[in-house]
Design a protein around this motif. Structure first.
Motif, PDB file in Angstrom:
ATOM      1  N   MET A   1       0.847  -1.183   0.000  1.00 62.34           N
ATOM      2  CA  MET A   1       0.000   0.000   0.000  1.00 62.34           C
ATOM      3  C   MET A   1       0.889   1.242   0.000  1.00 62.34           C
ATOM      4  N   SER A   2       0.587   2.158  -0.890  1.00 55.70           N
ATOM      5  CA  SER A   2       1.398   3.369  -0.989  1.00 55.70           C
ATOM      6  C   SER A   2       1.179   4.253   0.241  1.00 55.70           C
ATOM      7  N   ARG A   3       2.103   5.155   0.430  1.00 55.63           N
ATOM      8  CA  ARG A   3       1.986   6.080   1.559  1.00 55.63           C
ATOM      9  C   ARG A   3       0.723   6.932   1.413  1.00 55.63           C
ATOM     10  N   PHE A   4       0.428   7.367   0.197  1.00 61.38           N
ATOM     11  CA  PHE A   4      -0.780   8.159  -0.035  1.00 61.38           C
ATOM     12  C   PHE A   4      -2.023   7.364   0.354  1.00 61.38           C
ATOM     13  N   GLU A   5      -2.060   6.091   0.024  1.00 60.68           N
ATOM     14  CA  GLU A   5      -3.203   5.249   0.391  1.00 60.68           C
ATOM     15  C   GLU A   5      -3.312   5.118   1.917  1.00 60.68           C
ATOM     16  N   GLN A   6      -2.176   4.995   2.583  1.00 59.58           N
ATOM     17  CA  GLN A   6      -2.176   4.912   4.045  1.00 59.58           C
ATOM     18  C   GLN A   6      -2.706   6.208   4.660  1.00 59.58           C
ATOM     19  N   ILE A   7      -2.281   7.332   4.107  1.00 57.48           N
ATOM     20  CA  ILE A   7      -2.745   8.635   4.595  1.00 57.48           C
ATOM     21  C   ILE A   7      -4.240   8.783   4.334  1.00 57.48           C
ATOM     22  N   LYS A   8      -4.694   8.364   3.153  1.00 56.24           N
ATOM     23  CA  LYS A   8      -6.121   8.418   2.841  1.00 56.24           C
ATOM     24  C   LYS A   8      -6.937   7.580   3.823  1.00 56.24           C
ATOM     25  N   ASP A   9      -6.420   6.433   4.221  1.00 56.24           N
ATOM     26  CA  ASP A   9      -7.122   5.596   5.205  1.00 56.24           C
ATOM     27  C   ASP A   9      -7.319   6.337   6.523  1.00 56.24           C
ATOM     28  N   VAL A  10      -6.282   7.041   6.963  1.00 56.26           N
ATOM     29  CA  VAL A  10      -6.378   7.802   8.214  1.00 56.26           C
ATOM     30  C   VAL A  10      -7.363   8.959   8.040  1.00 56.26           C
ATOM     31  N   ILE A  11      -7.276   9.658   6.916  1.00 55.88           N
ATOM     32  CA  ILE A  11      -8.205  10.761   6.651  1.00 55.88           C
ATOM     33  C   ILE A  11      -9.644  10.243   6.638  1.00 55.88           C
ATOM     34  N   ALA A  12      -9.864   9.109   6.001  1.00 52.19           N
ATOM     35  CA  ALA A  12     -11.212   8.526   5.927  1.00 52.19           C
ATOM     36  C   ALA A  12     -11.742   8.185   7.316  1.00 52.19           C
ATOM     37  N   THR A  13     -10.873   7.677   8.167  1.00 51.42           N
ATOM     38  CA  THR A  13     -11.282   7.340   9.530  1.00 51.42           C
ATOM     39  C   THR A  13     -11.682   8.593  10.310  1.00 51.42           C
ATOM     40  N   ILE A  14     -10.918   9.642  10.167  1.00 60.03           N
ATOM     41  CA  ILE A  14     -11.177  10.887  10.898  1.00 60.03           C
ATOM     42  C   ILE A  14     -12.419  11.599  10.346  1.00 60.03           C
ATOM     43  N   SER A  15     -12.598  11.547   9.031  1.00 58.97           N
ATOM     44  CA  SER A  15     -13.658  12.333   8.394  1.00 58.97           C
ATOM     45  C   SER A  15     -14.925  11.550   8.082  1.00 58.97           C
ATOM     46  N   SER A  16     -14.856  10.238   8.137  1.00 55.99           N
ATOM     47  CA  SER A  16     -15.982   9.377   7.743  1.00 55.99           C
ATOM     48  C   SER A  16     -16.329   9.514   6.260  1.00 55.99           C
ATOM     49  N   VAL A  17     -15.338   9.896   5.456  1.00 60.08           N
ATOM     50  CA  VAL A  17     -15.489   9.974   4.007  1.00 60.08           C
ATOM     51  C   VAL A  17     -14.807   8.748   3.416  1.00 60.08           C
ATOM     52  N   ASP A  18     -15.420   8.141   2.418  1.00 56.08           N
ATOM     53  CA  ASP A  18     -14.847   6.963   1.767  1.00 56.08           C
ATOM     54  C   ASP A  18     -13.511   7.327   1.113  1.00 56.08           C
ATOM     55  N   THR A  19     -12.545   6.425   1.217  1.00 70.73           N
ATOM     56  CA  THR A  19     -11.218   6.687   0.642  1.00 70.73           C
ATOM     57  C   THR A  19     -11.293   6.962  -0.857  1.00 70.73           C
ATOM     58  N   LYS A  20     -12.257   6.380  -1.536  1.00 71.15           N
ATOM     59  CA  LYS A  20     -12.401   6.591  -2.985  1.00 71.15           C
ATOM     60  C   LYS A  20     -12.775   8.029  -3.316  1.00 71.15           C
ATOM     61  N   GLU A  21     -13.312   8.728  -2.350  1.00 67.86           N
ATOM     62  CA  GLU A  21     -13.738  10.111  -2.563  1.00 67.86           C
ATOM     63  C   GLU A  21     -12.653  11.130  -2.208  1.00 67.86           C
ATOM     64  N   ILE A  22     -11.550  10.672  -1.657  1.00 67.12           N
ATOM     65  CA  ILE A  22     -10.481  11.575  -1.222  1.00 67.12           C
ATOM     66  C   ILE A  22      -9.453  11.715  -2.338  1.00 67.12           C
ATOM     67  N   GLU A  23      -9.268  12.941  -2.789  1.00 69.33           N
ATOM     68  CA  GLU A  23      -8.324  13.253  -3.861  1.00 69.33           C
ATOM     69  C   GLU A  23      -7.187  14.115  -3.312  1.00 69.33           C
ATOM     70  N   LEU A  24      -6.057  14.052  -3.964  1.00 69.89           N
ATOM     71  CA  LEU A  24      -4.881  14.807  -3.544  1.00 69.89           C
ATOM     72  C   LEU A  24      -5.169  16.307  -3.467  1.00 69.89           C
ATOM     73  N   GLY A  25      -5.950  16.842  -4.377  1.00 67.34           N
ATOM     74  CA  GLY A  25      -6.217  18.277  -4.429  1.00 67.34           C
ATOM     75  C   GLY A  25      -7.338  18.758  -3.532  1.00 67.34           C
ATOM     76  N   ASP A  26      -7.959  17.851  -2.767  1.00 66.71           N
ATOM     77  CA  ASP A  26      -9.070  18.238  -1.899  1.00 66.71           C
ATOM     78  C   ASP A  26      -8.605  19.140  -0.759  1.00 66.71           C
ATOM     79  N   SER A  27      -9.421  20.160  -0.488  1.00 62.71           N
ATOM     80  CA  SER A  27      -9.181  20.977   0.705  1.00 62.71           C
ATOM     81  C   SER A  27      -9.857  20.275   1.870  1.00 62.71           C
TER      82      SER A  27
END
Length: 83
Positions: A1-27
């Motif tokens: 798993m890439s580092r970006f994918e790992q970071i997205k997993d943490v973001i998804a946990t904190i935000s309750s947003v699906d990882t598929k919806e998290i993009e690099l350019g998102d604010s």
């Protein structure tokens, strides 16, 4: 798993947003993360990657998107891997 994918997993946990919806350019506003959740995210990422980010680098104006967090984590991980 890439580092970006790992970071997205943490973001998804904190935000309750699906990882598929998290993009690099998102604010944080795009994802629904406020300043309190951003602090929670930073702490979770520090734990995940076993790093300690300097307080001076935790300026909300500088950490305004997923991309800025990824860049910051990459910076610390690169330093850690060089040791």
């Amino acid at each position: 798993m890439s580092r970006f994918e790992q970071i997205k997993d943490v973001i998804a946990t904190i935000s309750s947003v699906d990882t598929k919806e998290i993009e690099l350019g998102d604010s944080w506003k795009d994802i629904g993360i406020d300043s309190l959740r951003l602090v929670e995210l930073i702490v979770a990422l520090e734990d995940k990657f076993s790093i300690k980010i300097k307080d001076s680098e935790l300026n909300p104006q500088n950490l305004n998107s997923v991309e800025t967090i990824v860049e910051l984590i990459n910076k610390y991980m690169d330093k850690k891997e060089k040791k």
